[in-house]
Write a protein that holds these residues in place. Structure first.
Motif, mmCIF file in Angstrom:
data_model
loop_
_atom_site.group_PDB
_atom_site.id
_atom_site.type_symbol
_atom_site.label_atom_id
_atom_site.label_comp_id
_atom_site.label_asym_id
_atom_site.label_seq_id
_atom_site.Cartn_x
_atom_site.Cartn_y
_atom_site.Cartn_z
ATOM 1 N N MET A 5 16.069 -40.812 23.408
ATOM 2 C CA MET A 5 16.815 -40.739 24.654
ATOM 3 C C MET A 5 15.938 -41.268 25.795
ATOM 4 O O MET A 5 14.733 -41.081 25.800
ATOM 5 N N THR A 6 16.549 -41.886 26.752
ATOM 6 C CA THR A 6 15.796 -42.466 27.860
ATOM 7 C C THR A 6 15.539 -41.419 28.938
ATOM 8 O O THR A 6 16.109 -40.334 28.929
ATOM 9 N N GLU A 7 14.698 -41.798 29.861
ATOM 10 C CA GLU A 7 14.353 -40.900 30.964
ATOM 11 C C GLU A 7 15.579 -40.631 31.837
ATOM 12 O O GLU A 7 16.474 -41.473 31.944
ATOM 13 N N LEU A 8 15.571 -39.475 32.455
ATOM 14 C CA LEU A 8 16.677 -39.057 33.324
ATOM 15 C C LEU A 8 16.205 -39.071 34.766
ATOM 16 O O LEU A 8 15.110 -38.588 35.064
ATOM 17 N N ASP A 9 17.033 -39.617 35.654
ATOM 18 C CA ASP A 9 16.633 -39.544 37.062
ATOM 19 C C ASP A 9 16.988 -38.155 37.605
ATOM 20 O O ASP A 9 17.694 -37.376 36.968
ATOM 21 N N ILE A 10 16.457 -37.845 38.755
ATOM 22 C CA ILE A 10 16.574 -36.507 39.318
ATOM 23 C C ILE A 10 18.033 -36.082 39.517
ATOM 24 O O ILE A 10 18.371 -34.919 39.327
ATOM 25 N N THR A 11 18.892 -37.050 39.836
ATOM 26 C CA THR A 11 20.312 -36.737 40.017
ATOM 27 C C THR A 11 20.935 -36.282 38.706
ATOM 28 O O THR A 11 21.702 -35.317 38.672
ATOM 29 N N GLU A 12 20.580 -36.960 37.625
ATOM 30 C CA GLU A 12 21.112 -36.599 36.308
ATOM 31 C C GLU A 12 20.568 -35.242 35.844
ATOM 32 O O GLU A 12 21.288 -34.423 35.273
ATOM 33 N N VAL A 13 19.290 -34.988 36.093
ATOM 34 C CA VAL A 13 18.701 -33.694 35.731
ATOM 35 C C VAL A 13 19.403 -32.585 36.514
ATOM 36 O O VAL A 13 19.759 -31.544 35.953
ATOM 37 N N ALA A 14 19.626 -32.812 37.792
ATOM 38 C CA ALA A 14 20.313 -31.820 38.625
ATOM 39 C C ALA A 14 21.731 -31.573 38.101
ATOM 40 O O ALA A 14 22.174 -30.427 37.993
ATOM 41 N N ARG A 15 22.429 -32.634 37.747
ATOM 42 C CA ARG A 15 23.804 -32.498 37.247
ATOM 43 C C ARG A 15 23.832 -31.731 35.928
ATOM 44 O O ARG A 15 24.597 -30.801 35.761
ATOM 45 N N ARG A 16 22.958 -32.102 35.001
ATOM 46 C CA ARG A 16 22.960 -31.469 33.676
ATOM 47 C C ARG A 16 22.456 -30.027 33.690
ATOM 48 O O ARG A 16 22.912 -29.206 32.909
ATOM 49 N N SER A 17 21.512 -29.746 34.551
ATOM 50 C CA SER A 17 20.898 -28.414 34.565
ATOM 51 C C SER A 17 21.562 -27.456 35.541
ATOM 52 O O SER A 17 21.411 -26.244 35.408
ATOM 53 N N GLY A 18 22.249 -28.008 36.534
ATOM 54 C CA GLY A 18 22.818 -27.153 37.574
ATOM 55 C C GLY A 18 21.787 -26.731 38.609
ATOM 56 O O GLY A 18 22.064 -25.892 39.465
ATOM 57 N N ILE A 28 7.418 -28.275 36.433
ATOM 58 C CA ILE A 28 7.926 -29.464 35.753
ATOM 59 C C ILE A 28 7.143 -30.663 36.282
ATOM 60 O O ILE A 28 6.476 -30.559 37.318
ATOM 61 N N ALA A 29 7.236 -31.775 35.562
ATOM 62 C CA ALA A 29 6.529 -32.986 36.012
ATOM 63 C C ALA A 29 7.420 -34.195 35.800
ATOM 64 O O ALA A 29 8.036 -34.343 34.744
ATOM 65 N N SER A 30 7.474 -35.030 36.808
ATOM 66 C CA SER A 30 8.195 -36.286 36.649
ATOM 67 C C SER A 30 7.290 -37.248 35.875
ATOM 68 O O SER A 30 6.074 -37.084 35.853
ATOM 69 N N VAL A 31 7.914 -38.228 35.239
ATOM 70 C CA VAL A 31 7.150 -39.189 34.441
ATOM 71 C C VAL A 31 7.096 -40.558 35.096
ATOM 72 O O VAL A 31 6.504 -41.484 34.545
ATOM 73 N N GLY A 32 7.697 -40.689 36.255
ATOM 74 C CA GLY A 32 7.700 -41.962 36.961
ATOM 75 C C GLY A 32 8.784 -41.988 38.016
ATOM 76 O O GLY A 32 9.335 -40.953 38.389
ATOM 77 N N ARG A 33 9.084 -43.191 38.465
ATOM 78 C CA ARG A 33 10.118 -43.366 39.493
ATOM 79 C C ARG A 33 10.949 -44.600 39.183
ATOM 80 O O ARG A 33 10.461 -45.561 38.611
ATOM 81 N N ARG A 34 12.180 -44.525 39.601
ATOM 82 C CA ARG A 34 13.065 -45.689 39.615
ATOM 83 C C ARG A 34 13.473 -45.829 41.071
ATOM 84 O O ARG A 34 14.304 -45.060 41.560
ATOM 85 N N GLY A 35 12.846 -46.754 41.755
ATOM 86 C CA GLY A 35 13.039 -46.844 43.201
ATOM 87 C C GLY A 35 12.425 -45.592 43.823
ATOM 88 O O GLY A 35 11.272 -45.274 43.593
ATOM 89 N N LEU A 36 13.225 -44.870 44.587
ATOM 90 C CA LEU A 36 12.740 -43.648 45.224
ATOM 91 C C LEU A 36 13.030 -42.395 44.395
ATOM 92 O O LEU A 36 12.605 -41.307 44.748
ATOM 93 N N ARG A 37 13.767 -42.563 43.309
ATOM 94 C CA ARG A 37 14.171 -41.399 42.499
ATOM 95 C C ARG A 37 13.138 -41.066 41.430
ATOM 96 O O ARG A 37 12.683 -41.948 40.697
ATOM 97 N N ARG A 38 12.833 -39.785 41.332
ATOM 98 C CA ARG A 38 11.943 -39.312 40.283
ATOM 99 C C ARG A 38 12.640 -39.434 38.931
ATOM 100 O O ARG A 38 13.840 -39.224 38.823
#
Length: 142
Positions: free
Chosen positions: A1-14, A29-39
């Motif tokens: 599975m690919t990395e999840l951006d912060i919006t997707e993590v928020a949606r899936r986890s609530g 928790i730790a982010s593994v990188g960024r896509r633009g400004l999103r963790r």
């Protein structure tokens, strides 16, 4: 599975994105990188967030939960800490059950005035003495 951006993590986890950022700041928790400004997060962050939610629901502080997550390895849960928390919950359940029973009695008490009811008076006395003993049991503040 690919990395999840912060919006997707928020949606899936609530868990709101602001809380995710706070958890990252606290080292939970730790982010593994960024896509633009999103963790970006590894998908296993969802399991970690579930453990954090379970710990919070059980009454553990974020600092106590952070000790479970040593960097670079799987969570290590202290069984003694769990047993101690279970004991705290048992005491709280007992207190809440007694409060519930008192409220139910007061709600259905046949006496026109609660202060005329011997059971209600006994409950009042228990509340006063229970409050005093709870204050005495607290550890002194430093």
């Amino acid at each position: 599975m690919t990395e999840l951006d912060i919006t997707e993590v928020a949606r899936r986890s609530g868990v709101p994105a602001s809380t995710l950022r706070f958890y990252e700041e606290k080292g939970l928790i730790a982010s593994v990188g960024r896509r633009g400004l999103r963790r970006l997060f590894d998908p296993d962050v969802l399991e970690r967030l579930a453990l954090i939610a379970l710990g919070r629901a059980a009454g553990f502080s974020l600092d106590e939960i952070a000790r479970v997550f040593a960097p670079g390895r799987r969570p290590s849960i202290d069984r003694k800490m769990l047993a101690a928390q279970a004991e705290k919950l048992d005491r709280k359940i007992h207190e809440l059950s007694a409060m519930r029973d008192s409220l139910r009695h007061a709600a259905s008490c046949p006496h026109p005035n609660h202060l005329d009811c011997p059971t209600f008076r006994r409950l009042l006395q228990g509340a006063v003495s229970g409050g005093r003993s709870a204050r005495r049991k607290r550890a002194p503040r430093s």
